[in-house]
Design a protein around this motif. Structure first.
Motif, short mmCIF file in Angstrom:
data_model
loop_
_atom_site.label_atom_id
_atom_site.label_comp_id
_atom_site.label_asym_id
_atom_site.label_seq_id
_atom_site.Cartn_x
_atom_site.Cartn_y
_atom_site.Cartn_z
N GLU A 240 0.82 -1.21 0.00
CA GLU A 240 0.00 0.00 0.00
C GLU A 240 0.86 1.27 0.00
OE1 GLU A 240 -3.88 1.85 2.30
OE2 GLU A 240 -3.33 -0.25 2.64
N GLN B 127 -6.26 -2.65 -5.13
CA GLN B 127 -6.10 -1.51 -4.22
C GLN B 127 -6.98 -0.34 -4.68
OE1 GLN B 127 -4.20 -1.59 -1.31
NE2 GLN B 127 -5.34 0.30 -0.90
N ASP C 155 -9.91 1.35 -2.51
CA ASP C 155 -9.94 2.80 -2.25
C ASP C 155 -11.28 3.40 -2.70
OD1 ASP C 155 -7.39 2.57 -1.26
OD2 ASP C 155 -6.41 3.51 -2.99
#
Length: 171
Positions: free
Chosen positions: A125, A159, A163
């Motif tokens: 991340e 990811q 998000d």
């Protein structure tokens, strides 16, 4: 038994280029096809086109030996060919059966037949954010994380979706 096609580009190219009177040397009879019918069909095509055939691991299957003995030569070659093509097909069937038995036994033992999944690095991340913010190239991020291109982008997509979900929850 399902139909097995013998569609090999190199074989097709050979058939286009080989001419009457040429001699084809093959290592073993099973190189002509995947089953008895296929082997016999390819053999017959070669014979019909007056191409000599030499099977290296079976000296009896050398059509050059019998050129002057039309009747007996054809008889010997045809008998041997029938027997050996049947044996080749049976061996292929046996291999498939043993392979299936081995796979089934392995599955019972819990063996997984797939590539092990790559674990997402703990610092993914952080590195992802630096990449997204233009602080580093994707190549550099992949090097730091030790990931291949497709794996990096797969994790990056995950990811991004994660998000986006967080943003939707906040709104």
């Amino acid at each position: 038994m399902n139909k097995l096609k013998f569609e090999r580009e190199e074989w097709k190219a050979l058939k286009r280029s080989i001419r009457s009177g040429d001699t084809l040397f093959i290592h073993s009879l099973d190189r002509l096809g995947r089953n008895k019918k296929g082997i016999l069909d390819e053999w017959q095509w070669l014979v019909d086109n007056k191409i000599n055939i030499v099977v290296l691991d079976m000296p009896l299957l050398d059509t050059r030996k019998y050129t002057g003995m039309k009747g007996i030569g054809d008889l010997v070659v045809n008998l041997v060919l029938q027997i050996l093509s049947w044996l080749a097909e049976q061996e292929r069937i046996n291999i498939k059966v043993r392979q299936r038995e081995g796979i089934d036994a392995a599955l019972k033992r819990g063996v997984h037949f797939r590539r092990p999944s790559v674990k997402k690095p703990k610092n993914f991340e952080q590195i992802y954010r630096q990449w997204k913010n233009g602080e580093m190239t994707a190549t550099k991020a992949m090097q730091i994380l030790g990931l291949k291109r497709n794996t990096f982008y797969k994790f990056a997509q995950e990811q991004k979706e994660k998000d986006e979900e967080k943003i939707k929850e906040m709104v």
